[in-house]
Structure formats: C-alpha cells, structure tokens
Design an enzyme around this catalytic site. Structure first.
Site, mmCIF file in Angstrom:
data_model
loop_
_atom_site.group_PDB
_atom_site.id
_atom_site.type_symbol
_atom_site.label_atom_id
_atom_site.label_comp_id
_atom_site.label_asym_id
_atom_site.label_seq_id
_atom_site.Cartn_x
_atom_site.Cartn_y
_atom_site.Cartn_z
ATOM 1 N N GLY A 1 0.864 -1.182 0.000
ATOM 2 C CA GLY A 1 0.000 0.000 0.000
ATOM 3 C C GLY A 1 0.888 1.214 0.000
ATOM 4 O O GLY A 1 1.746 1.353 -0.865
ATOM 5 N N GLU A 2 0.732 2.033 0.988
ATOM 6 C CA GLU A 2 1.535 3.243 1.110
ATOM 7 C C GLU A 2 2.149 3.244 2.514
ATOM 8 O O GLU A 2 1.446 3.415 3.508
ATOM 9 C CB GLU A 2 0.625 4.457 0.861
ATOM 10 C CG GLU A 2 1.262 5.789 1.100
ATOM 11 C CD GLU A 2 2.583 5.965 0.359
ATOM 12 O OE1 GLU A 2 2.634 5.701 -0.849
ATOM 13 O OE2 GLU A 2 3.562 6.349 1.011
ATOM 14 N N SER A 3 3.453 3.032 2.557
ATOM 15 C CA SER A 3 4.095 2.797 3.855
ATOM 16 C C SER A 3 4.009 3.999 4.793
ATOM 17 O O SER A 3 3.935 3.830 6.011
ATOM 18 C CB SER A 3 5.551 2.389 3.653
ATOM 19 O OG SER A 3 6.252 3.384 2.934
ATOM 20 N N CYS B 1 6.034 -5.438 0.128
ATOM 21 C CA CYS B 1 6.148 -4.108 -0.486
ATOM 22 C C CYS B 1 6.122 -3.007 0.586
ATOM 23 O O CYS B 1 7.073 -2.904 1.352
ATOM 24 C CB CYS B 1 5.071 -3.942 -1.552
ATOM 25 S SG CYS B 1 5.513 -2.684 -2.751
ATOM 26 N N ARG C 1 12.758 3.261 -1.324
ATOM 27 C CA ARG C 1 11.372 3.235 -1.802
ATOM 28 C C ARG C 1 11.327 3.538 -3.306
ATOM 29 O O ARG C 1 12.164 4.266 -3.816
ATOM 30 C CB ARG C 1 10.529 4.266 -1.058
ATOM 31 C CG ARG C 1 10.394 3.958 0.410
ATOM 32 C CD ARG C 1 9.621 5.067 1.103
ATOM 33 N NE ARG C 1 8.266 5.149 0.612
ATOM 34 C CZ ARG C 1 7.496 6.225 0.759
ATOM 35 N NH1 ARG C 1 7.957 7.296 1.351
ATOM 36 N NH2 ARG C 1 6.267 6.238 0.307
ATOM 37 N N ILE D 1 5.014 -3.144 -7.763
ATOM 38 C CA ILE D 1 4.226 -1.921 -7.951
ATOM 39 C C ILE D 1 4.883 -0.807 -7.144
ATOM 40 O O ILE D 1 4.795 -0.799 -5.922
ATOM 41 C CB ILE D 1 2.770 -2.142 -7.504
ATOM 42 C CG1 ILE D 1 2.164 -3.346 -8.227
ATOM 43 C CG2 ILE D 1 1.942 -0.879 -7.731
ATOM 44 C CD1 ILE D 1 0.831 -3.803 -7.681
ATOM 45 N N ARG D 2 5.561 0.087 -7.837
ATOM 46 C CA ARG D 2 6.371 1.112 -7.142
ATOM 47 C C ARG D 2 7.141 0.438 -5.997
ATOM 48 O O ARG D 2 7.130 0.891 -4.855
ATOM 49 C CB ARG D 2 5.488 2.268 -6.637
ATOM 50 C CG ARG D 2 4.914 3.101 -7.772
ATOM 51 C CD ARG D 2 3.954 4.159 -7.286
ATOM 52 N NE ARG D 2 2.811 3.556 -6.605
ATOM 53 C CZ ARG D 2 2.553 3.663 -5.318
ATOM 54 N NH1 ARG D 2 3.337 4.363 -4.539
ATOM 55 N NH2 ARG D 2 1.508 3.077 -4.791
ATOM 56 N N HIS E 1 4.485 -8.026 -4.526
ATOM 57 C CA HIS E 1 3.220 -8.569 -4.017
ATOM 58 C C HIS E 1 3.075 -9.987 -4.534
ATOM 59 O O HIS E 1 2.889 -10.173 -5.732
ATOM 60 C CB HIS E 1 2.036 -7.769 -4.559
ATOM 61 C CG HIS E 1 1.978 -6.360 -4.106
ATOM 62 N ND1 HIS E 1 1.118 -5.930 -3.123
ATOM 63 C CD2 HIS E 1 2.651 -5.266 -4.508
ATOM 64 C CE1 HIS E 1 1.272 -4.632 -2.946
ATOM 65 N NE2 HIS E 1 2.192 -4.194 -3.765
ATOM 66 N N GLU F 1 0.575 -11.903 -3.312
ATOM 67 C CA GLU F 1 -0.854 -12.184 -3.115
ATOM 68 C C GLU F 1 -1.717 -11.762 -4.286
ATOM 69 O O GLU F 1 -2.833 -12.243 -4.447
ATOM 70 C CB GLU F 1 -1.349 -11.518 -1.822
ATOM 71 C CG GLU F 1 -1.524 -10.014 -1.851
ATOM 72 C CD GLU F 1 -0.215 -9.223 -1.911
ATOM 73 O OE1 GLU F 1 0.860 -9.832 -1.779
ATOM 74 O OE2 GLU F 1 -0.289 -8.008 -2.113
HETATM 75 N N1 GLN Z 1 5.844 2.782 -2.933
HETATM 76 C C1 GLN Z 1 5.051 2.355 -1.822
HETATM 77 C C2 GLN Z 1 5.622 2.878 -0.514
HETATM 78 O O1 GLN Z 1 6.674 3.412 -0.512
HETATM 79 C C3 GLN Z 1 4.965 0.853 -1.766
HETATM 80 C C4 GLN Z 1 4.206 0.338 -2.953
HETATM 81 C C5 GLN Z 1 3.460 -0.930 -2.686
HETATM 82 O O2 GLN Z 1 3.257 -1.359 -1.543
HETATM 83 N N2 GLN Z 1 2.977 -1.519 -3.743
HETATM 84 O O3 GLN Z 1 5.008 2.755 0.500
#
Ligand code: GLN
Length: 197
Positions: free
Chosen positions: A50-52, A82, A109, A138-139, A174, A176
């Site tokens: 997600g977004e850390s 991630c 990141r 994903i990023r 990921h 999952e």
């Molecule tokens: N770029 C996101 C972060 O820094 C991580 C991306 C992800 O969990 N798919 O939190």
C-alpha cells in the site's frame, strides 16, 4: 485437529483483502488488526502493500508501534510485502517516516523507477519450493543494505527483493495479487514452529 491459527493482517490501508484471502486459502483464521486488542489475539501478522507512510502514521496514531515491536521481539512471525517490507525496516532512504524498525535493512522506496513503475516477474525465492513465485512489483522498493542476521532470499536484476530474519519474512513484491500463497504458508509454518503462544 488443532484450531486454525489466528493470523492478522494490519488493516489500516493497502491490499488487505487479498492477504485475508491468501491466509484463508492456507488454512489460517485471518483477522483484521488495527487496535491493540486485535493485535493481542494473533499468532502471526501480515503487513500488506500500500503506502508505507500512511501505514506507519496510522500505526503510530493507534498506539501500535511500540506494542508491535514488543510482539516481534518476543517472536511474533510477520510477513511484510512491499510497503509492508518498508514498514518493517530499520531505515528508509530519504525523508523520515514511521517505521517499526525490526528488520535490519535499509530500503529504497520506489526503487525500480517511476516510469516503469510496475512489472511482473517470476522470482526464484530461496526456501520456496515448486518453482518461481509470480511477483507484482508496484512502485516496489529494494533492499539497499542488510545486516548480518538477514538472509537474502531473492534478487531481481541484482537487487535484493526478498529477505528473512528469524521469524520475519519480507518481499519487495506482491505475491498475493497473483493468487500465490506459498509465502503465507511459510508464515503459517513459522507460527507452527513457534508453538502455542
Ligand atoms: N511505494 C510504496 C511505498 O513506498 C509501496 C508500494 C506498494 O506497496 N505496492 O510505501
């Protein structure tokens, strides 16, 4: 038969549902964790992607950072994917953010670049039998530096994308999202090895 182990998914933000489904598929009894009371009942934990920064901020706001550190120090098995890997890390490059700091790695990141921000790769993961793991990046971060207790489990283009430190497993990708459940099964094995809590 023993009761299915209760395994939590840190559920502030990110792809919580996919992890709940993966845990269910490997025979765990999955629960969402946001509060201290919810954390108390679990024998293992997944920190989703997600977004850390958001996950860290909310964990702090809910007063979960210190209790979680204590549970990890006491041996709680955790799988971070991630953003989950970033949240577990000791250090992140760039601006400071709320981290659990239990995994002895420095992470970068969005390390694979913004233009080609997402890709899928078949990743050979040490300790996971039955062929490569399909990972969605994903990023995604990578591990820029790891301490002596950290075992590298996988690399992509020479970059470390999966690690283990004791009962902590972390992947930059990921698993999952492609229905892959072998890392969740591994988490359950770590829960079982630890015995009743
Ligand atoms: N770029 C996101 C972060 O820094 C991580 C991306 C992800 O969990 N798919 O939190």
């Amino acid at each position: 038969m023993a009761d299915a182990p209760r395994v939590g998914v840190l559920a502030y933000q990110g792809d919580v549902r996919e992890h709940l489904a993966a845990l269910e598929a490997v025979g765990a009894s999955p629960v969402e964790v946001r509060t201290l009371a919810e954390l108390d009942g679990v024998e293992g934990l997944v920190v989703p992607g997600g977004e850390s920064t958001v996950i860290g901020k909310l964990a702090d706001r809910y007063g979960l950072l210190e209790p979680l550190r204590e549970r990890v120090a006491a041996g709680l098995p955790v799988l971070g994917t991630c953003a989950g890997m970033i949240f577990l890390a000791r250090e992140v490059e760039g601006p400071p953010q709320d981290l659990l700091g239990v995994l002895d790695v420095r992470v970068r990141r969005n390390a694979f670049g913004r233009q080609v921000a997402s890709f899928e790769a078949e990743v050979e993961v040490k300790g996971v039998d039955g062929g490569p793991v399909s990972g969605a990046f994903i990023r995604a971060p990578w591990v820029a530096e790891a301490g002596p207790e950290v075992e590298v489990l996988a690399e992509v283009d020479g970059k470390v994308v999966a690690v283990r430190q004791g009962s902590l497993l972390a992947t930059a990708f990921h698993p999952e999202l492609s229905g892959e459940v072998r890392l969740h099964r591994w988490l359950l094995d770590l829960v079982a090895e630890r015995g009743p809590s």
